[in-house]
Design a protein around this motif. Structure first.
Motif, mmCIF file in Angstrom:
data_model
loop_
_atom_site.group_PDB
_atom_site.id
_atom_site.type_symbol
_atom_site.label_atom_id
_atom_site.label_comp_id
_atom_site.label_asym_id
_atom_site.label_seq_id
_atom_site.Cartn_x
_atom_site.Cartn_y
_atom_site.Cartn_z
ATOM 1 N N LEU A 298 -7.340 14.440 -5.402
ATOM 2 C CA LEU A 298 -6.354 14.440 -4.306
ATOM 3 C C LEU A 298 -5.206 15.407 -4.585
ATOM 4 O O LEU A 298 -4.614 15.961 -3.652
ATOM 5 C CB LEU A 298 -5.829 13.024 -4.061
ATOM 6 N N SER A 302 -4.339 18.233 -2.010
ATOM 7 C CA SER A 302 -2.979 18.343 -1.444
ATOM 8 C C SER A 302 -2.458 19.764 -1.611
ATOM 9 O O SER A 302 -1.778 20.304 -0.728
ATOM 10 C CB SER A 302 -2.014 17.387 -2.152
ATOM 11 N N GLU A 355 -8.934 8.078 1.268
ATOM 12 C CA GLU A 355 -8.508 9.329 0.639
ATOM 13 C C GLU A 355 -7.951 10.308 1.676
ATOM 14 O O GLU A 355 -6.928 10.957 1.444
ATOM 15 C CB GLU A 355 -9.695 9.994 -0.082
ATOM 16 N N LEU A 359 -4.160 11.788 1.846
ATOM 17 C CA LEU A 359 -3.847 13.227 1.855
ATOM 18 C C LEU A 359 -2.851 13.542 2.958
ATOM 19 O O LEU A 359 -1.899 14.312 2.767
ATOM 20 C CB LEU A 359 -5.132 14.053 2.046
#
Ligand code: GLN
Ligand code: ZN
Length: 755
Positions: A298, A302, A355, A359
């Motif tokens: 992640l 990102s 997830e 994000l």
């Protein structure tokens, strides 16, 4: 910034759809019960997406059988033989298209793999008679149902160009002839959906492949019309399973509102996309892998989103799954038997939604969500875990030498010593490995798995099945025998369970086709073989007969292709590790006196990348891995390989480079036509083209087999022809197996008299 998935798994966490469908097909429940289960599942999947924080809810990704079948039904592209009268299509006809109708002897439509996945779709048939007439009851109803429930519906459609490209042309009709009429029906559908939809997702994965010029022309034609029909409702064009690459400019030139790119399989395209993106186009970034089971990094994702934000406004970005989550199991939290440490490294569909939401949150809110922190810890733990990195395996890989990939002598020399050793008759007969897996065999395996019988009871039972199989083969007078594989549930799982670096879920099912699901093993760490896997069974069988017994293994490429593979090292490296493990087994079989060893590579062909320019690289390492597996043996040991498909043209060179002494292939359905490829290529080694189809219980006659062999002999020299069925016999019953093999052996004997 909209968060979304491109589609959600259909089956339900406990495969509810499968069980209900099968009950319906058996006539145990009525249509309304099937449809109500389907509605419950759809609603549940919408709720899961919504609760996780998806802004747009995928609608129409659900299907009672297959989404390409749904599309062709919706477009009214129903082949004539199903007798559709143009009114709303009934469920009976729908399933007839998918499964055929034995009573009325209507053949089913063909099925094939959806791009390079293990999912199979129904292949549309385009004939001069294809009607194209709107028939879209279900999708509109689902959109309205979702809207009623308060969701923002995002209907999902297979795009027109992908649809045409995946179709097969029959009776001389050309796919592009249908473009205009088909687009009109798409427009009708779109104009009905548009007023009720937040976005309309149109899937064109074909854009991640090499497309012909006609497709390039068709795209702008179709999309201009679709855009007009959508009357202001935004269109999201999705690409996935790779990079857009040379199709990027085409995609960007279309009158669409959003473009989705696969950032898992095509991460490098972002820079180019950002540099060329028109001002008002929304970019959907597929950052969460729909094809694998690992947690997303992640932090890295990102970072990618931040990069996009330097060029695009926040509301011009969407965050999503790389492709539909159809290819992923449903929920990791139900995996109670899985080592918690491993479980913590994985995300299935439900967790992938979380997830994606995280994000988005991480982008928009000042404090990072909890999931980001937990994710980082899990990823770090995975990276340094001792089971992931095994130095003994790494050292062996480092120490590989070119000699390990090459047999001592070339085929011509090997074949002489092998002839002297085995003294087989001309046209040797054999089988592909498995014999009928009777319910007794399955029950015994299950009892052993559940701990209800002891290991010794189990071994004795299996040995007695092996003895039966050996006896029957001797009675049939086959030349090269096998042990019959009673101990194997599945040709990949069986090996995975004995190899280090693999783990298994209890419920990690993924749809393969219709109600059929597979539960792929997971390769999480370096692979090695702690102990011999098959030697005891083969040895037991060999001791029961004077004829040569063929040892039976699954090849590294097939094990790789049918598993979920770790994503922290290249696939080719994982494959090398598996190859070494299987090589160890090959050598142990050889030492135990097994002179003939078959290494199945059923999946070599299907592992081919979608883009032509990547084929060579793939085939290079795939073939090398096979050679690494098979090349350690002496000249006198005969290596067989089996591949169950019949399109060899494009991989002929690679098949030859595998350098097996004998290969068996599926050939009966093509009536031996495929052998032309072997002739054209002057394939040097021995070949067993399958002489009958093992998918049906039909018993082939001696005459029929004999004439197929005659045909094969026009292409293959007699001293290199083997005789065997198309594939393994595990799904067959004994009576038809014995009959069929009896006829096969008779055909061989008849032929021998003539030479
Ligand atoms: N040896 C395996 C069997 O006979 C091969 C199966 C396959 O090629 N799919 O079942
Ligand atoms: Zn096969």
């Amino acid at each position: 910034m909209n968060a979304h998935v491109l589609g959600f798994p259909r089956m339900g966490v406990n495969r509810e759809l499968k069980w209900t469908l099968e009950k319906y097909w058996r006539g145990e429940i009525q249509e309304n019960e099937l449809l109500s289960t389907a509605d419950q599942l759809k609603k549940h999947h919408w709720e899961l997406q919504s609760k996780a924080g998806m802004d747009l809810i995928a609608i129409g990704d659900f299907s009672l059988y297959d989404h390409v079948l749904d599309t062709l039904a919706m477009l009214g592209a129903i082949p004539q033989r199903f007798g559709w009268d143009g009114t709303l299509l009934d469920l009976e006809t729908y399933f007839q298209m998918a499964r055929g109708d034995v009573e009325q002897s209507i053949p089913a439509m063909e099925m094939t793999k959806w791009f390079d996945s293990n999912y199979h779709y129904i292949v549309p048939e385009l004939s001069r008679h294809t009607p194209f007439k709107k028939n879209n009851g279900q999708l509109l109803a689902d959109v309205l149902m979702a809207k009623d429930l308060g969701y923002s519906p995002k209907p999902v459609l297979v795009g027109p160009i992908t649809f045409l490209m995946l179709a097969k042309e029959v009776d001389g009709s050309t796919r592009w002839d249908h473009l205009e009429r088909m687009t009109t029906v798409y427009c009708d559908i779109l104009s009905e959906l548009a007023p009720h939809s937040a976005w309309i997702q149109i899937d064109e994965p074909i854009l991640c492949t090499d497309i012909p010029e006609e497709a390039r022309t068709a795209f702008p034609f179709a999309y201009a019309k679709l855009k007009a029909a959508a009357k202001g409702t935004p269109l999201l064009l999705t690409s996935y399973f790779g990079e857009l690459d040379d199709n990027l400019d085409l995609a960007l030139s279309l009158p669409i509102n959003g473009l989705h790119i696969d950032m898992v399989r095509g991460p490098d395209q972002l820079t180019t996309v950002l540099s060329r993106i028109p001002p008002n186009l929304t970019l959907s970034l597929g950052l969460v892998d729909g094809r694998n089971i690992w947690k997303t990094d992640l932090e890295a994702a990102s970072h990618t989103l931040n990069t996009a934000r330097q060029t695009l406004a926040t509301d011009q970005i969407m965050v999503g799954s790389s492709c539909s989550l159809l290819h992923s199991p449903v929920d990791i939290t139900v995996e109670e038997n899985l080592d918690p440490k491993l479980r913590d490294w994985m995300a299935f569909a439900v967790q992938k939604c979380d997830e994606i939401a995280a994000l988005k949150q991480n982008m928009l809110e000042s404090a990072p969500p909890r999931l980001i922190k937990e994710n980082k810890a899990a990823l770090e733990a995975r990276a340094i875990h001792a089971d992931v990195m095994d130095s003994a395996t790494r050292n062996r890989i480092q120490a590989l030498t070119p000699e390990m990939y090459t047999r001592t002598s070339p085929f011509a020399a090997r074949s002489l010593v092998q002839r002297a050793r085995f003294k087989l008759p001309l046209f040797p007969t054999t089988t592909i490995g498995s014999y009928p897996q009777t319910s007794e065999i399955r029950k015994t395996r299950l009892k052993f798995k559940k701990g209800e019988i002891s290991e010794s009871t189990y071994t004795t039972a299996m040995q007695s099945h092996i003895a039966t199989v050996v006896d029957r083969q001797e009675e049939l007078d086959l030349d090269v025998l096998v042990h019959g594989e009673p101990e194997r549930n599945d040709m990949v799982e069986y090996f995975g369970q004995q190899l280090k670096g693999f783990c298994f879920t209890s419920n990690g099912w993924v749809q393969s086709y219709g109600s059929r699901c597979v539960k792929p093993p997971i390769i999480f760490g370096d692979v090695s073989r702690p102990e011999k896997m098959t030697v005891a069974w083969a040895d037991h069988a060999q001791k029961l007969t004077d004829k040569p017994l063929k040892g039976m293994l699954t090849g590294p490429v097939t094990i790789l292709c049918w598993s979920f593979v770790r994503n922290d090292i290249p696939r080719s490296e994982v494959c090398q590790q598996i190859a070494l493990a299987i090589r160890d087994e090959v050598l142990d079989l050889e030492s135990a006196g097994i002179g003939i060893i078959q290494i199945d590579e059923a999946a070599l062909r299907e592992g081919m990348p979608l883009r032509h320019n990547e084929h060579e690289h793939y085939l290079r390492w795939a073939v090398d891995c096979f050679r690494l597996t098979s090349s350690g043996v002496k000249d006198t040991t005969q290596i067989h390989s089996h591949m169950c498909y019949s399109e060899f043209n494009v991989i002929m060179k690679s098949i030859a480079e595998m350098d097996a002494d004998v290969i068996s292939i599926e050939a009966s359905r093509s009536g031996m036509d495929l052998l032309e490829a072997f002739k054209a290529y002057q394939y040097p080694a021995e070949i067993g083209p399958g002489v009958y189809d093992i998918h049906s219980p039909r018993v082939p006659s001696t005459d029929e087999i004999y004439s197929l062999l005659q045909k094969a002999l026009t292409v293959i020299p007699p001293e290199r022809l083997w005789i065997n069925p198309d594939c393994g016999l595990k799904t067959r019953d004994w009576p038809e197996t014995l009959e069929s093999l009896k006829n096969m052996v008779s055909a061989a004997k008849r032929l021998r008299k003539e030479y």
